[in-house]
Design a protein around this motif. Sequence first.
Motif, PDB file in Angstrom:
ATOM      1  N   UNK A 190      48.758  39.364  51.641  1.00  0.00           N
ATOM      2  CA  UNK A 190      48.827  37.946  52.024  1.00  0.00           C
ATOM      3  C   UNK A 190      48.230  37.763  53.416  1.00  0.00           C
ATOM      4  N   UNK A 191      48.667  38.587  54.369  1.00  0.00           N
ATOM      5  CA  UNK A 191      48.160  38.478  55.738  1.00  0.00           C
ATOM      6  C   UNK A 191      46.683  38.836  55.823  1.00  0.00           C
ATOM      7  N   UNK A 192      46.301  39.837  55.086  1.00  0.00           N
ATOM      8  CA  UNK A 192      44.903  40.285  55.115  1.00  0.00           C
ATOM      9  C   UNK A 192      43.953  39.181  54.662  1.00  0.00           C
ATOM     10  N   UNK A 193      44.242  38.576  53.519  1.00  0.00           N
ATOM     11  CA  UNK A 193      43.339  37.556  53.001  1.00  0.00           C
ATOM     12  C   UNK A 193      43.488  36.237  53.748  1.00  0.00           C
ATOM     13  N   UNK A 194      44.682  35.972  54.281  1.00  0.00           N
ATOM     14  CA  UNK A 194      44.859  34.788  55.100  1.00  0.00           C
ATOM     15  C   UNK A 194      44.037  34.866  56.375  1.00  0.00           C
ATOM     16  N   UNK A 195      44.094  36.017  57.034  1.00  0.00           N
ATOM     17  CA  UNK A 195      43.319  36.220  58.257  1.00  0.00           C
ATOM     18  C   UNK A 195      41.824  36.131  57.976  1.00  0.00           C
ATOM     19  N   UNK A 196      41.389  36.733  56.879  1.00  0.00           N
ATOM     20  CA  UNK A 196      39.959  36.718  56.559  1.00  0.00           C
ATOM     21  C   UNK A 196      39.470  35.312  56.225  1.00  0.00           C
ATOM     22  N   UNK A 197      40.330  34.499  55.650  1.00  0.00           N
ATOM     23  CA  UNK A 197      39.961  33.101  55.414  1.00  0.00           C
ATOM     24  C   UNK A 197      39.724  32.387  56.737  1.00  0.00           C
ATOM     25  N   UNK A 198      40.644  32.549  57.668  1.00  0.00           N
ATOM     26  CA  UNK A 198      40.510  31.903  58.977  1.00  0.00           C
ATOM     27  C   UNK A 198      39.291  32.421  59.731  1.00  0.00           C
ATOM     28  N   UNK A 199      39.034  33.712  59.626  1.00  0.00           N
ATOM     29  CA  UNK A 199      37.876  34.290  60.322  1.00  0.00           C
ATOM     30  C   UNK A 199      36.574  33.631  59.893  1.00  0.00           C
ATOM     31  N   UNK A 200      36.487  33.188  58.639  1.00  0.00           N
ATOM     32  CA  UNK A 200      35.254  32.582  58.124  1.00  0.00           C
ATOM     33  C   UNK A 200      35.040  31.152  58.622  1.00  0.00           C
ATOM     34  N   UNK A 207      49.693  24.856  50.771  1.00  0.00           N
ATOM     35  CA  UNK A 207      50.179  26.066  50.089  1.00  0.00           C
ATOM     36  C   UNK A 207      50.221  27.210  51.098  1.00  0.00           C
ATOM     37  N   UNK A 208      50.847  26.943  52.238  1.00  0.00           N
ATOM     38  CA  UNK A 208      50.752  27.857  53.383  1.00  0.00           C
ATOM     39  C   UNK A 208      51.654  29.073  53.272  1.00  0.00           C
ATOM     40  N   UNK A 209      52.626  29.073  52.346  1.00  0.00           N
ATOM     41  CA  UNK A 209      53.507  30.224  52.219  1.00  0.00           C
ATOM     42  C   UNK A 209      54.260  30.499  53.503  1.00  0.00           C
ATOM     43  N   UNK A 210      54.269  31.752  53.926  1.00  0.00           N
ATOM     44  CA  UNK A 210      54.975  32.120  55.152  1.00  0.00           C
ATOM     45  C   UNK A 210      54.056  32.177  56.362  1.00  0.00           C
ATOM     46  N   UNK A 211      52.890  31.544  56.247  1.00  0.00           N
ATOM     47  CA  UNK A 211      52.019  31.408  57.413  1.00  0.00           C
ATOM     48  C   UNK A 211      50.904  32.421  57.527  1.00  0.00           C
ATOM     49  N   UNK A 212      50.522  33.065  56.428  1.00  0.00           N
ATOM     50  CA  UNK A 212      49.506  34.117  56.489  1.00  0.00           C
ATOM     51  C   UNK A 212      48.165  33.620  57.008  1.00  0.00           C
ATOM     52  N   UNK A 213      47.844  32.363  56.753  1.00  0.00           N
ATOM     53  CA  UNK A 213      46.620  31.782  57.312  1.00  0.00           C
ATOM     54  C   UNK A 213      46.927  30.766  58.407  1.00  0.00           C
ATOM     55  N   UNK A 214      48.062  30.077  58.313  1.00  0.00           N
ATOM     56  CA  UNK A 214      48.401  29.057  59.311  1.00  0.00           C
ATOM     57  C   UNK A 214      48.639  29.669  60.687  1.00  0.00           C
ATOM     58  N   UNK A 215      49.324  30.807  60.734  1.00  0.00           N
ATOM     59  CA  UNK A 215      49.614  31.426  62.035  1.00  0.00           C
ATOM     60  C   UNK A 215      48.347  31.945  62.712  1.00  0.00           C
TER      61      UNK A 215
END
Length: 271
Positions: A30-40, A53-61
């Motif tokens: 979850x964190x890995x793909x969330x971070x990679x989304x933000x990086x793009x 659909x932010x879940x526990x913040x894997x991309x929001x944080x």
Amino acid sequence: MIRKEEAIAQPEAIFNAASDYFDAPALSFWNRFGQQTIDRLSLRSGDHVLDVCCGTGASAIPAAVSVGSTGQVLGIDLAESLLELARNKSRQQGLENIEFRYGDFENLGLPNESFDAIVCVFGIFFVPDMLAAVRELWRMVRPGGKLAITSWGEKVFEPANQNFWGAIEAERPDLCRKFTPWERICDPASLQSLLEAGGATHVEIFAEVGTHELVTPEDWWTMVLGGGLRGTIDQLDPAARERVRQANLHFLRTNEVHSLEVNVLYAVAQK
């Protein structure tokens, strides 16, 4: 036909139940793909970001870290249990520029063109009318802003996933899925067509073929309990549930499976 309130209730109930394992180390993807989304997205200081659909913040944080103290991130999800985990994590990191709110992102009532970036990671396919959902998200993107949709590709956690459904079919054929929600957009052309039909412009699709490592076979069962498969497991009686678990672990041990195939699609559109 599934009514809208039923379509909302199903993922809401499933992911509230899965919250007890959602942030376990075995689900680090979850964190890995969330971070990679933000990086793009190449977010800038001061940007305003909406994460649905932010879940526990894997991309929001990661987004909140990227936009800095002058920026703002709003995370929306249907699962209040996941939102509470997200709030705790953001507090632990000292982030004051992020808010997590319960809501149905199809009916947020937020103003047009109010965000520099909008993100939806592994969530768009839960909406029966994905086209309407894309239109709603695109409506809120400012000129020059970006919309990022991340979805699963054609192979997700194989070979464990296929074995899981085989074990489910042996116990409860009525629960065996003939179709998974993301199959509608599991190839780059389908995902691109969806975004463009929803009005998105300058769409780029990035396909990633990777793996997710298993430290032990039990990691797979933790993943089952912490994700969308939890909804199926919770419909089994205890004896059947244990037989499915043992069948899964036996398969992984016997075949010496130490990693799972994971294909991910990242779509980024710019207004």
